[in-house]
Design an enzyme around this catalytic site. Structure first.
Site, short mmCIF file in Angstrom:
data_model
loop_
_atom_site.label_atom_id
_atom_site.label_comp_id
_atom_site.label_asym_id
_atom_site.label_seq_id
_atom_site.Cartn_x
_atom_site.Cartn_y
_atom_site.Cartn_z
N GLY A 6 54.39 155.57 34.86
CA GLY A 6 55.04 156.91 34.94
C GLY A 6 55.48 157.40 33.57
O GLY A 6 56.18 158.39 33.75
N LYS B 133 49.57 151.72 18.20
CA LYS B 133 49.06 153.03 17.17
C LYS B 133 49.39 154.13 18.07
O LYS B 133 48.51 154.12 19.13
CB LYS B 133 47.90 152.68 16.71
CG LYS B 133 47.30 153.87 15.92
CD LYS B 133 47.44 153.68 14.43
CE LYS B 133 47.13 154.86 13.43
NZ LYS B 133 47.89 155.26 12.51
N HIS C 242 53.34 162.41 30.04
CA HIS C 242 52.40 161.33 30.38
C HIS C 242 51.97 161.16 31.70
O HIS C 242 51.74 159.89 32.24
CB HIS C 242 53.01 159.74 29.68
CG HIS C 242 53.30 159.96 28.25
ND1 HIS C 242 52.38 160.45 27.28
CD2 HIS C 242 54.43 159.80 27.60
CE1 HIS C 242 52.95 160.22 26.18
NE2 HIS C 242 54.36 160.22 26.37
N ARG D 34 45.63 148.62 42.05
CA ARG D 34 45.78 149.20 43.44
C ARG D 34 44.93 150.46 43.38
O ARG D 34 44.18 150.82 42.50
CB ARG D 34 47.43 149.96 43.35
CG ARG D 34 47.54 150.52 42.26
CD ARG D 34 49.07 151.47 42.51
NE ARG D 34 49.45 151.84 41.06
CZ ARG D 34 49.05 153.11 40.45
NH1 ARG D 34 48.16 153.78 41.32
NH2 ARG D 34 49.66 153.63 39.39
P1 ADP Z 1 52.35 154.26 32.10
O1 ADP Z 1 51.96 153.13 32.65
O2 ADP Z 1 53.86 154.67 31.82
O3 ADP Z 1 51.58 155.69 32.82
P2 ADP Z 1 50.19 154.24 30.08
O4 ADP Z 1 50.19 153.10 29.20
O5 ADP Z 1 49.22 154.31 31.40
O6 ADP Z 1 51.68 154.02 30.76
O7 ADP Z 1 50.10 155.51 29.32
C1 ADP Z 1 50.35 156.74 29.89
C2 ADP Z 1 49.90 158.07 29.08
O8 ADP Z 1 50.64 157.83 27.77
C3 ADP Z 1 48.51 157.87 28.65
O9 ADP Z 1 47.55 158.42 29.50
C4 ADP Z 1 48.54 158.56 27.34
O10 ADP Z 1 48.42 160.22 27.60
C5 ADP Z 1 49.90 158.50 26.79
N1 ADP Z 1 49.75 157.29 25.80
C6 ADP Z 1 49.63 155.71 26.10
N2 ADP Z 1 49.42 155.15 25.10
C7 ADP Z 1 49.03 156.16 23.99
C8 ADP Z 1 48.76 155.82 22.67
N3 ADP Z 1 48.62 154.63 22.21
N4 ADP Z 1 48.57 157.03 21.93
C9 ADP Z 1 48.82 158.05 22.45
N5 ADP Z 1 49.27 158.10 23.63
C10 ADP Z 1 49.10 157.07 24.56
#
Ligand code: ADP
Length: 447
Positions: free
Chosen positions: A164, A201, A234, A290
């Site tokens: 999330g 990064k 996000h 899931r």
């Molecule tokens: P969560 O499990 O909290 O949803 P994610 O790893 O799936 O976390 O990332 C959610 C969102 O965060 C991604 O869709 C993107 O928008 C942003 N994000 C994640 N990693 C990066 C990154 N390395 N650089 C820029 N944005 C990122």
């Protein structure tokens, strides 16, 4: 095949699973908290069991109550829906230990992918492309500084237990990275009870591209990609399939990369691999073991009921398709509609005074709302998904706009107005956006 499935969830997703069961001739058991006694998922199920008070941890997360409900109703299998127990390895194991079939992946697969540090190590082993970052968890703030010097700024601190969008903070230089490290750790501790963090990064203008997968333990097929770049904090707000940012070669490439890695993993059930895409390159960020909320748009372009397939493979049947049998038609867009003020995003639970869902060709509304329904304040604020299909992206966009004008949810605030603003933006119409676009648009319209 199963005769009776207990659906351990609520709201639109419980209904979604119920619908697939009904079409397969399977009876359903709904579980609910006292706050949901009048909910649509309870009304439509064949049987229902109250499993506790409104607080989720005392009802929808109450493992003994759910297992007892399955036992007394004689259910064969348990579908966890999305959220709540869907990625809880312990629950999956207990479901199996108590003699029910778990409609989801191997609990061990949930464990590996649920810890993002372990998931990245596994992804590397499976040959997936990764965002440059720390080799594993960060040991200290100095470790973070050393790692950032190596990969370059800006750097992103992420929670190992993440979900999330919580526990994610950007550092643009050393002082702000030190601050980001502390903030991410305390947010992760509060949200997940685990302050383990790692580094990636920070990509400045990526798209979020994810691949829908479905496996039977031997073969994993991909069902194309979804573009989920329209995000706030996000979290996804609008999704579309196919992505307007990929060409045919890139589309085929990422689908095959994801499916072959998941096949090597021996994956069974529905799952999604999420990638960031920038300048022609894909970077794996996580795998969700899931169903996803936005699985609907994949269903619209493939014509395949993913919940039905998920239930079939859980019962031990092989996938009835080969990769070349999965074909794609037209374009689909989903708008997530929340019971929230469309400007402040403050939740707006309450009684629905009037309700009209749009219809017509290519329109699907997944929602558990009805006239007079009282939205309880205890749960997620997403109340409906508007899912629209068109033969072309343009037709789909015009249809989304028409549906948003037609949709009425009276008595509470909803984010319908936000979607109307998004669909009016030229950048969105052109498909020209990245994961930061919506935040920038919201900031601009405030100032
Ligand atoms: P969560 O499990 O909290 O949803 P994610 O790893 O799936 O976390 O990332 C959610 C969102 O965060 C991604 O869709 C993107 O928008 C942003 N994000 C994640 N990693 C990066 C990154 N390395 N650089 C820029 N944005 C990122």
């Amino acid at each position: 095949m199963f005769e009776k499935i207990l659906i351990a969830n609520r709201g639109e997703i419980a209904l979604r699973v119920h619908r697939a069961c009904r079409e397969m001739g399977i009876r359903t058991v709904a579980v609910h908290s006292t706050a949901d006694a009048d909910a649509m998922h309870v009304r439509l199920a064949d049987e229902s069991v109250c499993i506790g008070p409104p607080l989720a941890r005392e009802s929808y997360l109450n493992i003994p109550a759910i297992l007892t409900a399955a036992a007394i109703t004689g259910a064969d299998a348990i579908h966890p829906g999305i959220g709540f127990m869907s990625e809880n390895m312990r629950f999956a194991e207990m479901v199996q230990q108590h003699g029910f079939t778990w409609i989801g992946p191997d609990p061990e697969h949930i464990r590996v992918m649920g810890d993002k540090v372990a998931a990245k190590l596994k992804a590397k082993e499976l040959g997936l492309p990764l965002v440059p970052g720390s080799a594993g968890a960060l040991a200290s703030v100095d470790d973070a500084v050393t790692c950032a010097a190596d990969i370059g700024y800006p750097a992103l601190i992420k929670a190992a237990a993440g979900g999330g969008g919580k526990g994610m903070k950007v550092g643009r230089d050393e002082p702000s990275l030190r601050e980001a490290y502390q903030l991410a750790r305390s947010e992760a501790k509060a949200a997940f009870g685990d302050d383990t963090v790692y580094m990636e990064k920070y990509l400045e203008k990526p798209r979020h591209i994810e691949v829908q997968l479905l496996g039977d333990g031997k073969t994993v097929l991909h069902f194309g990609e979804r573009d989920c770049s329209i995000q706030r904090r996000h979290q996804k707000v609008v999704e579309e399939a196919p992505s307007p940012g990929l060409n045919a070669e890139e589309r085929a490439r990422i689908g095959n990369i994801a499916a072959s890695a998941a096949t090597k993993f021996g994956y069974r059930s529905a799952g999604t691999m999420e990638f960031l895409y920038q300048d022609g390159e894909f970077y794996f960020i996580e795998m969700n073991t899931r169903l996803q909320i936005e699985h609907t748009i994949t269903e619209m372009v493939t014509g395949i009921d993913l919940v039905r397939e998920q239930i079939r493979v859980a019962s031990g049947l092989p996938l009835p398709y080969k990769q070349e049998d999965i074909t794609f038609e037209g374009h689909a867009i989903e708008c997530r509609i929340n019971a929230e003020n469309p400007e402040t995003f403050v939740p707006s639970p309450g009684v629905i005074k009037s309700y009209h869902a749009p219809g017509g060709l290519g329109v699907r509304v997944d929602s558990a709302l009805y006239d007079g329904y009282r939205i309880p304040p205890h749960y997620d604020s997403m109340i409906a998904k508007l899912i629209v299909h068109g033969r072309t992206r343009n037709e789909c966009l015009l249809r989304v706009r028409r549906c948003l004008e037609e949709f009425v949810v009276g008595g509470i605030d909803t984010t319908l107005a936000l979607h109307q603003r998004i669909i009016a933006q030229q950048d969105f119409l052109n498909g020209d956006y990245d994961i930061h676009w919506l935040e920038k648009f919201l900031a601009k319209s405030k100032s």
